[in-house]
Design a protein around this motif. Structure first.
Motif, PDB file in Angstrom:
ATOM      1  N   ILE A 278      42.300  36.522  37.035  1.00 32.99           N
ATOM      2  CA  ILE A 278      41.494  37.042  38.141  1.00 32.99           C
ATOM      3  C   ILE A 278      40.859  35.887  38.915  1.00 32.99           C
ATOM      4  O   ILE A 278      40.854  35.867  40.145  1.00 32.99           O
ATOM      5  N   VAL A 279      40.341  34.915  38.178  1.00 35.68           N
ATOM      6  CA  VAL A 279      39.714  33.758  38.819  1.00 35.68           C
ATOM      7  C   VAL A 279      40.727  32.976  39.641  1.00 35.68           C
ATOM      8  O   VAL A 279      40.447  32.542  40.758  1.00 35.68           O
ATOM      9  N   ALA A 280      41.929  32.797  39.094  1.00 38.54           N
ATOM     10  CA  ALA A 280      42.939  32.003  39.786  1.00 38.54           C
ATOM     11  C   ALA A 280      43.510  32.728  40.997  1.00 38.54           C
ATOM     12  O   ALA A 280      43.740  32.114  42.056  1.00 38.54           O
ATOM     13  N   ASP A 281      43.754  34.034  40.873  1.00 34.77           N
ATOM     14  CA  ASP A 281      44.473  34.770  41.918  1.00 34.77           C
ATOM     15  C   ASP A 281      43.557  35.423  42.947  1.00 34.77           C
ATOM     16  O   ASP A 281      43.910  35.504  44.126  1.00 34.77           O
ATOM     17  N   GLN A 282      42.426  35.924  42.503  1.00 38.69           N
ATOM     18  CA  GLN A 282      41.593  36.751  43.380  1.00 38.69           C
ATOM     19  C   GLN A 282      40.372  36.025  43.945  1.00 38.69           C
ATOM     20  O   GLN A 282      39.979  36.278  45.091  1.00 38.69           O
ATOM     21  N   LEU A 283      39.767  35.136  43.160  1.00 37.52           N
ATOM     22  CA  LEU A 283      38.544  34.498  43.640  1.00 37.52           C
ATOM     23  C   LEU A 283      38.743  33.662  44.910  1.00 37.52           C
ATOM     24  O   LEU A 283      37.897  33.736  45.813  1.00 37.52           O
ATOM     25  N   PRO A 284      39.831  32.882  45.021  1.00 30.98           N
ATOM     26  CA  PRO A 284      39.986  32.118  46.274  1.00 30.98           C
ATOM     27  C   PRO A 284      40.035  33.010  47.507  1.00 30.98           C
ATOM     28  O   PRO A 284      39.470  32.654  48.559  1.00 30.98           O
ATOM     29  N   LYS A 285      40.669  34.170  47.392  1.00 34.80           N
ATOM     30  CA  LYS A 285      40.742  35.095  48.523  1.00 34.80           C
ATOM     31  C   LYS A 285      39.362  35.673  48.833  1.00 34.80           C
ATOM     32  O   LYS A 285      38.979  35.808  49.999  1.00 34.80           O
ATOM     33  N   ALA A 286      38.623  36.023  47.780  1.00 36.46           N
ATOM     34  CA  ALA A 286      37.281  36.559  47.986  1.00 36.46           C
ATOM     35  C   ALA A 286      36.369  35.520  48.624  1.00 36.46           C
ATOM     36  O   ALA A 286      35.581  35.836  49.528  1.00 36.46           O
ATOM     37  N   VAL A 287      36.463  34.281  48.170  1.00 36.70           N
ATOM     38  CA  VAL A 287      35.643  33.202  48.728  1.00 36.70           C
ATOM     39  C   VAL A 287      36.002  32.973  50.193  1.00 36.70           C
ATOM     40  O   VAL A 287      35.129  32.773  51.045  1.00 36.70           O
ATOM     41  N   GLU A 288      37.285  33.018  50.494  1.00 36.75           N
ATOM     42  CA  GLU A 288      37.727  32.811  51.879  1.00 36.75           C
ATOM     43  C   GLU A 288      37.197  33.908  52.801  1.00 36.75           C
ATOM     44  O   GLU A 288      36.800  33.644  53.944  1.00 36.75           O
ATOM     45  N   LEU A 289      37.170  35.145  52.313  1.00 33.31           N
ATOM     46  CA  LEU A 289      36.682  36.257  53.122  1.00 33.31           C
ATOM     47  C   LEU A 289      35.170  36.212  53.314  1.00 33.31           C
ATOM     48  O   LEU A 289      34.653  36.742  54.298  1.00 33.31           O
ATOM     49  N   ALA A 290      34.465  35.594  52.358  1.00 26.20           N
ATOM     50  CA  ALA A 290      33.002  35.437  52.434  1.00 26.20           C
ATOM     51  C   ALA A 290      32.300  36.723  52.862  1.00 26.20           C
ATOM     52  O   ALA A 290      31.590  36.759  53.862  1.00 26.20           O
ATOM     53  N   PRO A 291      32.458  37.803  52.103  1.00 21.07           N
ATOM     54  CA  PRO A 291      31.893  39.093  52.509  1.00 21.07           C
ATOM     55  C   PRO A 291      30.399  39.194  52.236  1.00 21.07           C
ATOM     56  O   PRO A 291      29.814  38.353  51.538  1.00 21.07           O
ATOM     57  N   ASP A 292      29.812  40.256  52.746  1.00 18.79           N
ATOM     58  CA  ASP A 292      28.412  40.541  52.424  1.00 18.79           C
ATOM     59  C   ASP A 292      28.244  40.898  50.951  1.00 18.79           C
ATOM     60  O   ASP A 292      27.204  40.615  50.351  1.00 18.79           O
ATOM     61  N   LEU A 293      29.267  41.543  50.378  1.00 17.77           N
ATOM     62  CA  LEU A 293      29.205  42.006  48.990  1.00 17.77           C
ATOM     63  C   LEU A 293      30.531  41.782  48.288  1.00 17.77           C
ATOM     64  O   LEU A 293      31.591  42.071  48.841  1.00 17.77           O
ATOM     65  N   VAL A 294      30.472  41.272  47.060  1.00 10.08           N
ATOM     66  CA  VAL A 294      31.625  41.207  46.152  1.00 10.08           C
ATOM     67  C   VAL A 294      31.247  41.940  44.877  1.00 10.08           C
ATOM     68  O   VAL A 294      30.150  41.727  44.336  1.00 10.08           O
ATOM     69  N   SER A 295      32.131  42.811  44.395  1.00  8.33           N
ATOM     70  CA  SER A 295      31.969  43.347  43.039  1.00  8.33           C
ATOM     71  C   SER A 295      32.909  42.569  42.136  1.00  8.33           C
ATOM     72  O   SER A 295      34.108  42.440  42.418  1.00  8.33           O
ATOM     73  N   PHE A 296      32.375  42.028  41.059  1.00  8.22           N
ATOM     74  CA  PHE A 296      33.142  41.186  40.135  1.00  8.22           C
ATOM     75  C   PHE A 296      33.074  41.803  38.749  1.00  8.22           C
ATOM     76  O   PHE A 296      32.074  41.684  38.044  1.00  8.22           O
ATOM     77  N   CYS A 297      34.136  42.510  38.379  1.00  9.88           N
ATOM     78  CA  CYS A 297      34.214  43.193  37.083  1.00  9.88           C
ATOM     79  C   CYS A 297      35.401  42.607  36.340  1.00  9.88           C
ATOM     80  O   CYS A 297      36.557  42.935  36.641  1.00  9.88           O
ATOM     81  N   ALA A 298      35.142  41.731  35.389  1.00 14.67           N
ATOM     82  CA  ALA A 298      36.222  41.007  34.723  1.00 14.67           C
ATOM     83  C   ALA A 298      35.786  40.615  33.316  1.00 14.67           C
ATOM     84  O   ALA A 298      34.593  40.548  33.016  1.00 14.67           O
ATOM     85  N   GLY A 299      36.774  40.338  32.481  1.00 20.44           N
ATOM     86  CA  GLY A 299      36.514  39.914  31.112  1.00 20.44           C
ATOM     87  C   GLY A 299      36.773  40.990  30.082  1.00 20.44           C
ATOM     88  O   GLY A 299      36.904  40.692  28.885  1.00 20.44           O
ATOM     89  N   GLY A 300      36.875  42.249  30.518  1.00 21.90           N
ATOM     90  CA  GLY A 300      37.097  43.331  29.559  1.00 21.90           C
ATOM     91  C   GLY A 300      38.399  43.204  28.812  1.00 21.90           C
ATOM     92  O   GLY A 300      38.464  43.432  27.585  1.00 21.90           O
ATOM     93  N   ASN A 301      39.483  42.842  29.510  1.00 20.82           N
ATOM     94  CA  ASN A 301      40.770  42.693  28.840  1.00 20.82           C
ATOM     95  C   ASN A 301      40.770  41.511  27.879  1.00 20.82           C
ATOM     96  O   ASN A 301      41.501  41.510  26.884  1.00 20.82           O
ATOM     97  N   ASP A 302      39.955  40.500  28.172  1.00 20.32           N
ATOM     98  CA  ASP A 302      39.815  39.379  27.233  1.00 20.32           C
ATOM     99  C   ASP A 302      39.087  39.827  25.973  1.00 20.32           C
ATOM    100  O   ASP A 302      39.494  39.498  24.850  1.00 20.32           O
ATOM    101  N   ILE A 303      38.002  40.588  26.165  1.00 21.99           N
ATOM    102  CA  ILE A 303      37.150  40.966  25.039  1.00 21.99           C
ATOM    103  C   ILE A 303      37.900  41.830  24.032  1.00 21.99           C
ATOM    104  O   ILE A 303      37.679  41.723  22.817  1.00 21.99           O
ATOM    105  N   ILE A 304      38.803  42.703  24.498  1.00 24.98           N
ATOM    106  CA  ILE A 304      39.483  43.598  23.556  1.00 24.98           C
ATOM    107  C   ILE A 304      40.645  42.915  22.840  1.00 24.98           C
ATOM    108  O   ILE A 304      41.242  43.501  21.938  1.00 24.98           O
ATOM    109  N   ARG A 305      40.953  41.679  23.207  1.00 24.37           N
ATOM    110  CA  ARG A 305      42.016  40.960  22.509  1.00 24.37           C
ATOM    111  C   ARG A 305      41.493  40.406  21.187  1.00 24.37           C
ATOM    112  O   ARG A 305      40.379  39.869  21.123  1.00 24.37           O
ATOM    113  N   PRO A 306      42.288  40.507  20.115  1.00 28.67           N
ATOM    114  CA  PRO A 306      41.842  40.004  18.817  1.00 28.67           C
ATOM    115  C   PRO A 306      41.533  38.511  18.874  1.00 28.67           C
ATOM    116  O   PRO A 306      42.268  37.732  19.487  1.00 28.67           O
ATOM    117  N   GLY A 307      40.439  38.131  18.241  1.00 24.21           N
ATOM    118  CA  GLY A 307      40.115  36.718  18.101  1.00 24.21           C
ATOM    119  C   GLY A 307      39.363  36.094  19.251  1.00 24.21           C
ATOM    120  O   GLY A 307      38.965  34.918  19.154  1.00 24.21           O
TER     121      GLY A 307
END
Length: 261
Positions: free
Chosen positions: A60-89
Motif C-alpha cells: 500500500i505504501v509503495a503503490d498508493q501513497l505516492p499517488k495520494a501525496v501527489e493529489l494532496a487532498p483535504d482528506l486521506v483515509s489510511f486503513c492499512a496493516g490488517g492483512n499484515d497483522i493476521i499473518r502468522p509470526g
C-alpha cells in the motif's frame, strides 16, 4: 468543508462485500465520499479510491501513497496493516512502526489523515484467536493518531458490527449494511452530522436452530475458508489482478447504491 478526499487501503476500503449493480464494489469509503460531497456545492468535490484488496502495508505504501501525496487532498483515509497483522509470526509493534512512517508522510501532504483501528474479532471464527494481537495494534494506531493529530475511525468500539448481518457471507468482509454503518461512523469521527446512527439496533430475527447454524458453518468452510487457506499456501493474493477504482463521481456512486437498495 472537505473539497477532496483520497481513500487508501486494502479490501476494507475497496469495499469488498458491498457489490454494486455491475458487480464492482462500493464500500464504506465510497459511501463516506457521498456524505462529504453532499456538504459541497454540486460538482465541487473530488474523490479517488486507490484501495486494492489483499494488499499488505508495504505494498500500500509503495503503490498508493505516492499517488495520494501527489493529489494532496483535504482528506486521506489510511486503513492499512490488517492483512499484515493476521499473518502468522508478524509483530504488531513492528507493523505499527511502518504504519507511523506512512502517516508522517501523508500528514505532510494532506490536510487531514483519518486512520482506523481494527475490528473486534471475538465473533469471527478464523480470527478470534488474534483478538489480543489486533488490540495491541489498535493501541499503537491510537497513539500514532495522537502524535500526528489524526481523527480515528474506531471500528473496535462499533458494537453494531458485532451482529452477523453486518458481515458478508465470507465472514471476513462487511455486508452493504456493515459498510454503511462504518461510513456513518467515519462521518462522526470528523464531527459531521450524519443522517443515521451507526449503532441503531438491528431489526429482530426469528431464532435459528442448531442444525441451521451447523449447515451454514459447513457451507462457509467449503466456499470461503478452504479457498482462502489455499491462496495463503500458494502465496497468492485476491488483489493480484485487481486495479484500483481511481477517481469516482459521487453522483455515480449514489446511482449505484440506489440501484441495489
Amino acid at each position: 468543508m472537505i473539497g477532496s478526499y483520497v481513500a487508501v487501503g486494502d479490501s476494507f476500503t475497496e469495499g469488498v462485500g458491498d457489490p454494486g449493480p455491475d458487480g464492482a464494489f462500493v464500500g464504506w469509503a465510497d459511501r463516506f465520499a457521498v456524505l462529504l460531497a453532499d456538504r459541497r456545492p454540486e460538482g465541487d468535490f473530488q474523490y479517488t479510491n486507490l484501495a486494492v484488496r489483499g494488499k499488505l502495508l508495504d505494498q500500500i505504501v509503495a503503490d498508493q501513497l505516492p499517488k495520494a501525496v501527489e493529489l494532496a487532498p483535504d482528506l486521506v483515509s489510511f486503513c492499512a496493516g490488517g492483512n499484515d497483522i493476521i499473518r502468522p509470526g508478524t509483530d504488531p509493534d513492528e507493523v505499527a512502526e511502518r504504519f507511523e512512517r506512512a502517516v508522517a508522510r501523508l500528514t505532510e501532504a494532506a490536510g487531514t489523515v483519518l486512520v482506523a483501528t481494527g475490528f473486534d474479532t471475538r465473533g469471527v471464527p478464523v480470527l478470534k484467536h488474534l483478538r489480543g494481537k489486533i488490540a495491541t495494534y489498535n493501541g499503537h494506531v491510537r497513539a500514532i493518531a495522537d502524535r500526528y493529530g489524526c481523527p480515528v475511525l474506531d471500528l473496535w468500539s462499533l458494537k453494531s458490527v458485532q451482529e452477523r448481518r453486518a458481515w458478508d457471507n465470507d465472514r471476513l468482509h462487511l455486508s452493504p449494511e456493515g459498510h454503511t454503518r462504518v461510513a456513518l461512523r467515519a462521518g462522526q469521527a470528523l464531527g459531521l452530522d450524519v443522517p443515521a446512527d451507526p449503532e441503531q439496533p438491528w431489526p429482530p430475527l426469528p431464532p435459528r436452530g442448531t442444525l441451521d447454524i451447523r449447515r451454514d458453518d459447513v457451507h462457509w468452510a467449503r466456499e470461503y475458508l478452504v479457498p482462502w487457506i489455499g491462496r495463503r499456501l500458494r502465496g497468492e493474493s485476491s488483489g493480484d489482478h485487481v486495479t484500483a477504482k481511481g477517481t469516482l463521481s459521487p453522483d455515480d456512486i449514489k446511482m449505484r447504491i440506489a440501484s441495489v437498495a
